[in-house]
Scaffold this motif. Sequence first.
Motif, short mmCIF file in Angstrom:
data_model
loop_
_atom_site.label_atom_id
_atom_site.label_comp_id
_atom_site.label_asym_id
_atom_site.label_seq_id
_atom_site.Cartn_x
_atom_site.Cartn_y
_atom_site.Cartn_z
N ASN A 76 0.91 -1.20 0.04
CA ASN A 76 0.07 -0.07 -0.14
C ASN A 76 1.02 1.26 -0.17
OD1 ASN A 76 -2.44 -1.45 0.02
ND2 ASN A 76 -2.36 -1.42 2.43
N ALA A 77 2.02 1.30 -0.85
CA ALA A 77 2.76 2.41 -0.75
C ALA A 77 2.60 3.10 -2.01
CB ALA A 77 4.24 1.87 -0.70
N ALA A 78 2.54 4.44 -1.87
CA ALA A 78 2.39 5.36 -2.98
C ALA A 78 3.37 5.33 -4.03
CB ALA A 78 2.30 6.92 -2.41
N ILE A 79 3.01 5.02 -5.17
CA ILE A 79 3.74 4.90 -6.42
C ILE A 79 3.64 5.99 -7.16
CG2 ILE A 79 4.24 2.61 -6.14
CD1 ILE A 79 2.25 2.04 -8.45
N GLY A 80 2.71 6.89 -7.23
CA GLY A 80 2.45 8.09 -8.28
C GLY A 80 0.99 8.00 -8.78
N ASN A 81 0.54 9.24 -9.20
CA ASN A 81 -0.70 9.24 -9.75
C ASN A 81 -1.83 8.61 -8.81
OD1 ASN A 81 0.25 10.34 -12.08
ND2 ASN A 81 0.89 8.52 -12.84
N GLY A 82 -1.73 8.89 -7.62
CA GLY A 82 -2.86 8.29 -6.67
C GLY A 82 -2.91 7.02 -6.61
N GLN A 83 -1.79 6.13 -7.23
CA GLN A 83 -1.81 4.76 -7.08
C GLN A 83 -0.94 4.14 -5.91
OE1 GLN A 83 -0.72 3.01 -10.95
NE2 GLN A 83 -2.55 4.05 -11.91
N VAL A 84 -1.13 3.02 -5.29
CA VAL A 84 -0.63 2.27 -4.35
C VAL A 84 0.04 0.95 -4.85
CG1 VAL A 84 -1.30 3.47 -2.43
CG2 VAL A 84 -2.30 1.33 -3.46
N GLY A 85 1.14 0.47 -4.39
CA GLY A 85 1.72 -0.72 -4.92
C GLY A 85 2.55 -1.34 -3.68
N SER A 86 3.12 -2.48 -4.15
CA SER A 86 4.11 -3.06 -3.25
C SER A 86 5.39 -3.30 -3.67
CB SER A 86 3.56 -4.66 -2.60
OG SER A 86 3.41 -5.53 -3.80
N GLY A 87 6.35 -3.66 -2.77
CA GLY A 87 7.81 -3.88 -3.21
C GLY A 87 8.74 -4.18 -2.12
N TYR A 88 10.14 -4.16 -2.38
CA TYR A 88 10.85 -4.49 -1.43
C TYR A 88 12.29 -3.56 -1.44
CZ TYR A 88 13.64 -7.11 -4.70
OH TYR A 88 14.36 -7.38 -5.89
N CYS A 89 12.92 -3.55 -0.54
CA CYS A 89 14.54 -2.88 -0.57
C CYS A 89 15.22 -3.78 0.46
CB CYS A 89 14.07 -1.40 0.12
SG CYS A 89 15.66 -0.59 0.28
N PHE A 90 16.48 -4.11 -0.14
CA PHE A 90 17.28 -4.83 0.64
C PHE A 90 18.40 -3.65 0.99
CE2 PHE A 90 15.64 -8.40 -1.26
CZ PHE A 90 15.51 -9.38 -0.23
N THR A 91 19.01 -3.70 2.15
CA THR A 91 20.23 -2.64 2.27
C THR A 91 21.29 -4.00 3.14
OG1 THR A 91 18.70 -0.80 2.56
CG2 THR A 91 21.07 -0.68 3.57
N PHE A 92 22.29 -3.48 2.76
CA PHE A 92 23.77 -4.20 3.25
C PHE A 92 24.64 -3.10 3.69
CE2 PHE A 92 21.60 -7.20 0.42
CZ PHE A 92 21.41 -8.31 1.33
N VAL A 93 25.17 -3.03 4.99
CA VAL A 93 26.02 -1.82 5.30
C VAL A 93 27.42 -2.95 6.03
CG1 VAL A 93 26.55 0.06 6.82
CG2 VAL A 93 24.39 -0.68 5.89
N ALA A 94 28.67 -2.24 5.51
CA ALA A 94 29.95 -2.49 6.40
C ALA A 94 30.53 -1.38 6.72
CB ALA A 94 30.78 -3.38 5.38
N LEU A 95 31.00 -1.40 8.01
CA LEU A 95 31.73 -0.39 8.61
C LEU A 95 32.97 -0.68 9.34
CD1 LEU A 95 31.57 2.88 9.75
CD2 LEU A 95 30.36 1.84 11.58
N ALA A 96 33.97 0.25 8.99
CA ALA A 96 35.17 -0.12 9.83
C ALA A 96 35.80 1.07 10.54
CB ALA A 96 36.30 -0.64 9.01
N GLU A 97 36.01 1.10 12.00
CA GLU A 97 36.27 2.40 12.58
C GLU A 97 37.66 1.86 13.22
OE1 GLU A 97 32.27 3.84 14.65
OE2 GLU A 97 32.62 1.45 14.60
N TYR A 98 38.51 2.96 13.28
CA TYR A 98 39.95 2.69 13.84
C TYR A 98 40.24 3.85 14.62
CZ TYR A 98 44.91 1.50 14.41
OH TYR A 98 46.09 1.28 14.77
N ALA A 99 40.58 3.40 15.88
CA ALA A 99 40.93 4.68 17.08
C ALA A 99 42.01 4.99 16.83
CB ALA A 99 40.44 4.02 18.26
N LEU A 100 42.38 6.38 16.39
CA LEU A 100 43.76 7.00 16.65
C LEU A 100 44.10 7.44 17.97
CD1 LEU A 100 43.38 9.10 13.61
CD2 LEU A 100 44.44 7.09 13.66
N SER A 101 43.09 7.74 18.78
CA SER A 101 43.30 7.93 19.98
C SER A 101 41.99 7.71 20.89
CB SER A 101 43.62 9.67 20.22
OG SER A 101 42.43 10.28 20.02
N LYS A 102 41.93 8.16 22.20
CA LYS A 102 40.97 7.75 22.89
C LYS A 102 39.45 8.60 22.47
CE LYS A 102 39.50 7.76 27.76
NZ LYS A 102 39.93 8.03 29.22
N ARG A 103 39.54 9.81 21.71
CA ARG A 103 38.70 10.44 21.36
C ARG A 103 38.50 10.55 19.76
NH1 ARG A 103 39.35 16.21 23.92
NH2 ARG A 103 38.62 16.54 21.93
#
Length: 106
Positions: free
Chosen positions: A42-69
Amino acid sequence: MPGVDIVKGSGRIDNGPFAGVTWQATPALTLTGAAYYDHMSNAAIGNGQVGSGYCFTFVALAEYALSKRTEVYGTIDFDKVSGAASVELPGRNNQTGVALGLRTIF
């Protein structure tokens, strides 16, 4: 968003499980991975119409501490959409984002 109207009372439903994990590889290096899924109906797709669909999201994060802050970080994410979710990425069905940065905590 231009070209996408809001359909009041459409009863949009999003089902979105997600999972993630963080690993402290060394005292200075933290690695994080996450996956998100959203099935919409039931998501808006334009022109007053609704539809269904999907979204996949993949995330990779690397954090390296140079100091305490202070730390440097790098992240990459990938999105794949279909159906009604395609209005989020007009003219395409996937997107990749990359970021590098320096963060200081006050």
